[in-house]
Write a protein that holds these residues in place. Structure first.
Motif, PDB file in Angstrom:
ATOM      1  N   SER A 189       0.832  -1.209   0.000  1.00  0.00           N
ATOM      2  CA  SER A 189       0.000   0.000   0.000  1.00  0.00           C
ATOM      3  C   SER A 189       0.863   1.255   0.000  1.00  0.00           C
ATOM      4  CB  SER A 189      -0.942   0.006   1.204  1.00  0.00           C
ATOM      5  OG  SER A 189      -0.231   0.136   2.429  1.00  0.00           O
ATOM      6  N   LEU A 190       2.008   1.201   0.676  1.00  0.00           N
ATOM      7  CA  LEU A 190       2.907   2.358   0.671  1.00  0.00           C
ATOM      8  C   LEU A 190       3.607   2.489  -0.684  1.00  0.00           C
ATOM      9  CD1 LEU A 190       4.070   4.704   2.253  1.00  0.00           C
ATOM     10  CD2 LEU A 190       5.875   3.196   3.077  1.00  0.00           C
ATOM     11  N   MET A 191       4.008   1.361  -1.271  1.00  0.00           N
ATOM     12  CA  MET A 191       4.679   1.399  -2.570  1.00  0.00           C
ATOM     13  C   MET A 191       3.767   1.947  -3.667  1.00  0.00           C
ATOM     14  SD  MET A 191       7.793   0.263  -2.035  1.00  0.00           S
ATOM     15  CE  MET A 191       7.546   1.339  -0.610  1.00  0.00           C
ATOM     16  N   GLY A 192       2.467   1.702  -3.546  1.00  0.00           N
ATOM     17  CA  GLY A 192       1.523   2.152  -4.561  1.00  0.00           C
ATOM     18  C   GLY A 192       0.742   3.393  -4.173  1.00  0.00           C
ATOM     19  N   LEU A 193       1.161   4.068  -3.106  1.00  0.00           N
ATOM     20  CA  LEU A 193       0.415   5.230  -2.617  1.00  0.00           C
ATOM     21  C   LEU A 193       0.467   6.365  -3.640  1.00  0.00           C
ATOM     22  CD1 LEU A 193      -1.172   6.203  -0.129  1.00  0.00           C
ATOM     23  CD2 LEU A 193       0.953   7.177   0.748  1.00  0.00           C
ATOM     24  N   ARG A 194      -0.684   6.822  -4.052  1.00  0.00           N
ATOM     25  CA  ARG A 194      -0.752   7.875  -5.059  1.00  0.00           C
ATOM     26  C   ARG A 194      -0.263   9.209  -4.500  1.00  0.00           C
ATOM     27  NH1 ARG A 194      -3.182   5.849  -9.370  1.00  0.00           N
ATOM     28  NH2 ARG A 194      -4.502   4.016  -9.114  1.00  0.00           N
ATOM     29  N   LYS A 195       0.385   9.957  -5.378  1.00  0.00           N
ATOM     30  CA  LYS A 195       0.908  11.293  -5.068  1.00  0.00           C
ATOM     31  C   LYS A 195       1.952  11.258  -3.954  1.00  0.00           C
ATOM     32  CE  LYS A 195      -3.332  13.608  -6.557  1.00  0.00           C
ATOM     33  NZ  LYS A 195      -4.429  14.541  -6.187  1.00  0.00           N
ATOM     34  N   LEU A 196       2.634  10.110  -3.824  1.00  0.00           N
ATOM     35  CA  LEU A 196       3.740  10.027  -2.868  1.00  0.00           C
ATOM     36  C   LEU A 196       5.043  10.243  -3.629  1.00  0.00           C
ATOM     37  CD1 LEU A 196       4.665   9.341   0.069  1.00  0.00           C
ATOM     38  CD2 LEU A 196       4.998   7.000  -0.733  1.00  0.00           C
ATOM     39  N   ASP A 197       5.616  11.421  -3.476  1.00  0.00           N
ATOM     40  CA  ASP A 197       6.870  11.739  -4.146  1.00  0.00           C
ATOM     41  C   ASP A 197       8.015  11.474  -3.172  1.00  0.00           C
ATOM     42  OD1 ASP A 197       5.631  12.601  -6.520  1.00  0.00           O
ATOM     43  OD2 ASP A 197       5.177  14.547  -5.616  1.00  0.00           O
ATOM     44  N   ASP A 198       8.649  10.321  -3.337  1.00  0.00           N
ATOM     45  CA  ASP A 198       9.745   9.946  -2.459  1.00  0.00           C
ATOM     46  C   ASP A 198      10.955   9.592  -3.318  1.00  0.00           C
ATOM     47  OD1 ASP A 198      10.079   9.012   0.661  1.00  0.00           O
ATOM     48  OD2 ASP A 198      11.364   7.840  -0.687  1.00  0.00           O
ATOM     49  N   PRO A 199      12.154  10.059  -2.943  1.00  0.00           N
ATOM     50  CA  PRO A 199      13.327   9.779  -3.767  1.00  0.00           C
ATOM     51  C   PRO A 199      13.746   8.316  -3.765  1.00  0.00           C
ATOM     52  CG  PRO A 199      13.952  10.889  -1.733  1.00  0.00           C
ATOM     53  CD  PRO A 199      12.462  10.930  -1.807  1.00  0.00           C
ATOM     54  N   ASP A 200      13.321   7.548  -2.764  1.00  0.00           N
ATOM     55  CA  ASP A 200      13.739   6.142  -2.668  1.00  0.00           C
ATOM     56  C   ASP A 200      12.595   5.305  -2.102  1.00  0.00           C
ATOM     57  OD1 ASP A 200      15.138   3.781  -2.590  1.00  0.00           O
ATOM     58  OD2 ASP A 200      16.337   4.319  -0.822  1.00  0.00           O
ATOM     59  N   PRO A 201      11.533   5.077  -2.888  1.00  0.00           N
ATOM     60  CA  PRO A 201      10.391   4.325  -2.362  1.00  0.00           C
ATOM     61  C   PRO A 201      10.742   2.885  -1.983  1.00  0.00           C
ATOM     62  CG  PRO A 201      10.164   4.688  -4.727  1.00  0.00           C
ATOM     63  CD  PRO A 201      11.309   5.529  -4.270  1.00  0.00           C
ATOM     64  N   VAL A 202      11.623   2.232  -2.740  1.00  0.00           N
ATOM     65  CA  VAL A 202      12.014   0.863  -2.392  1.00  0.00           C
ATOM     66  C   VAL A 202      12.760   0.852  -1.065  1.00  0.00           C
ATOM     67  CG1 VAL A 202      13.403  -1.125  -3.081  1.00  0.00           C
ATOM     68  CG2 VAL A 202      12.055   0.090  -4.792  1.00  0.00           C
ATOM     69  N   GLY A 203      13.605   1.845  -0.843  1.00  0.00           N
ATOM     70  CA  GLY A 203      14.291   1.950   0.439  1.00  0.00           C
ATOM     71  C   GLY A 203      13.312   2.130   1.583  1.00  0.00           C
ATOM     72  N   LEU A 204      12.202   2.824   1.313  1.00  0.00           N
ATOM     73  CA  LEU A 204      11.169   3.011   2.324  1.00  0.00           C
ATOM     74  C   LEU A 204      10.517   1.668   2.661  1.00  0.00           C
ATOM     75  CD1 LEU A 204       9.974   5.503   3.779  1.00  0.00           C
ATOM     76  CD2 LEU A 204       8.233   5.606   1.997  1.00  0.00           C
ATOM     77  N   GLY A 205      10.248   0.861   1.613  1.00  0.00           N
ATOM     78  CA  GLY A 205       9.687  -0.465   1.852  1.00  0.00           C
ATOM     79  C   GLY A 205      10.641  -1.370   2.596  1.00  0.00           C
ATOM     80  N   GLU A 206      11.918  -1.329   2.242  1.00  0.00           N
ATOM     81  CA  GLU A 206      12.924  -2.143   2.933  1.00  0.00           C
ATOM     82  C   GLU A 206      13.046  -1.728   4.394  1.00  0.00           C
ATOM     83  OE1 GLU A 206      16.312  -1.458   0.501  1.00  0.00           O
ATOM     84  OE2 GLU A 206      15.850  -3.075  -0.914  1.00  0.00           O
ATOM     85  N   ASP A 262       0.041   2.143  -9.915  1.00  0.00           N
ATOM     86  CA  ASP A 262      -0.190   0.768  -9.461  1.00  0.00           C
ATOM     87  C   ASP A 262       0.826  -0.196 -10.073  1.00  0.00           C
ATOM     88  OD1 ASP A 262      -2.326   1.597  -7.938  1.00  0.00           O
ATOM     89  OD2 ASP A 262      -3.815   1.166  -9.495  1.00  0.00           O
ATOM     90  N   ILE A 263       1.140   0.013 -11.349  1.00  0.00           N
ATOM     91  CA  ILE A 263       2.094  -0.865 -12.028  1.00  0.00           C
ATOM     92  C   ILE A 263       3.485  -0.713 -11.418  1.00  0.00           C
ATOM     93  CG2 ILE A 263       3.234  -1.348 -14.229  1.00  0.00           C
ATOM     94  CD1 ILE A 263       0.632  -0.447 -15.595  1.00  0.00           C
ATOM     95  N   GLN A 264       3.915   0.523 -11.270  1.00  0.00           N
ATOM     96  CA  GLN A 264       5.232   0.762 -10.683  1.00  0.00           C
ATOM     97  C   GLN A 264       5.271   0.326  -9.224  1.00  0.00           C
ATOM     98  OE1 GLN A 264       8.053   1.595 -12.309  1.00  0.00           O
ATOM     99  NE2 GLN A 264       6.712   1.293 -14.086  1.00  0.00           N
ATOM    100  N   GLY A 265       4.127   0.463  -8.535  1.00  0.00           N
ATOM    101  CA  GLY A 265       4.055   0.005  -7.152  1.00  0.00           C
ATOM    102  C   GLY A 265       4.292  -1.489  -7.049  1.00  0.00           C
ATOM    103  N   PHE A 266       3.745  -2.253  -7.998  1.00  0.00           N
ATOM    104  CA  PHE A 266       3.950  -3.705  -8.002  1.00  0.00           C
ATOM    105  C   PHE A 266       5.434  -4.043  -8.136  1.00  0.00           C
ATOM    106  CE2 PHE A 266       4.572  -7.493 -10.673  1.00  0.00           C
ATOM    107  CZ  PHE A 266       4.073  -8.460  -9.821  1.00  0.00           C
TER     108      PHE A 266
END
Length: 278
Positions: A202-219, A263-267
């Motif tokens: 849900s965080l990886m696919g959160l709309r309008k979330l501009d984060d420089p390192d979303p995968v790092g956030l998930g990790e 959603d695609i990039q979030g996956f």
């Protein structure tokens, strides 16, 4: 960092029943936030459809499809009849049990056929995460993961552990939306692994979330959870799901990786996050 102290609840507004008596339930939305006597409430309504038999048939087909998906991706087949035990009555029962156990969930203030009035328990974490600076976002991400680990350590599962179902009030994380029964229809380790997957995806696919390192956030969330709670059975079941997600991502990435949909990039970001388990 979440607090482990017991939750502090608000009292129901004295004019709640009078307010309910004055509104036209047929014109009310399915979910409404309202302030009564200066106290915020959440009013949830579900109206039965005119074709109740057809409605039940469609709900059973949905539950059966969900069970098949669970068998394919999670390795367990929850009985559709169990999945059908959901809705506002079920949510009210779960909330009362969790509240009695000292969990940070809203109190039930009123209940009736197709009606549930709940304590308002803070601001939506999805909105807060979107608006936060990077460091604050990471602090919250870590805290939410640890909070889920603590919730699981008490023997619970959420079943809807997405970021949108976590709120923040007075520096504490609270959990909302317990209508769905998928978690309690699975074994506890699998239900908890599914919670963890929902939280991260849900965080990886959160709309309008501009984060420089979303995968790092998930990790960060994944590591924080297992640091707080090693849970080898949960890790093993999440690893099974990771194999399917990562395998699918490897096949789809050559084409799907070029598409920019959230959603695609979030996956693909979820797959990159879970790859650390393999």
């Amino acid at each position: 960092m979440p607090s482990t102290s017991l939750p502090t609840h608000h009292d129901a507004p004295p004019g709640l029943q009078a307010w309910l008596d004055t509104v036209d339930a047929s014109k009310e939305p399915s979910v409404r936030e309202v302030t009564i006597d200066g106290v915020r409430c959440v009013v949830k309504r579900r109206r039965p459809g005119l074709l109740r038999g057809l409605s039940y048939g469609l709900r059973y087909l949905r539950a059966f499809g969900l069970a098949l998906g669970s068998l394919m991706f999670l390795g367990e087949f929850p009985r559709p009849s169990v999945l059908l035990r959901n809705g506002l009555t079920y949510e009210g029962q779960r909330l009362r049990r969790l509240s009695e156990a000292g969990c940070r969930v809203p109190n039930v203030w009123a209940e009736g056929p197709g009606l549930l009035v709940l304590e308002h328990v803070g601001d939506d974490m999805a909105d807060l995460m979107r608006a936060a600076f990077v460091e604050k976002r990471r602090e919250w991400a870590r805290g939410i993961a640890i909070d889920l680990a603590q919730f699981h350590d008490q023997g619970h599962c959420h079943g809807g552990a997405q970021i949108r179902n976590v709120t923040l009030r007075d520096g504490q994380f609270w959990r909302i939306d317990f209508e769905e029964n998928i978690g309690e229809a699975l074994s506890l380790p699998m239900a908890q692994a599914y919670d963890l997957y929902q939280m991260i995806s849900s965080l990886m696919g959160l709309r309008k979330l501009d984060d420089p390192d979303p995968v790092g956030l998930g990790e960060l969330m994944l590591n924080a959870y297992f640091e707080a709670r090693p849970a080898p059975q949960v890790r093993a079941r999440l690893r099974r799901l990771a194999r399917i997600v990562c395998g699918s991502a490897s096949v789809l990435r050559p084409i799907g990786g070029r598409l920019r949909g959230r959603d695609i990039q979030g996956f693909f970001r979820v797959a990159d996050t879970l790859r650390a388990l393999l």
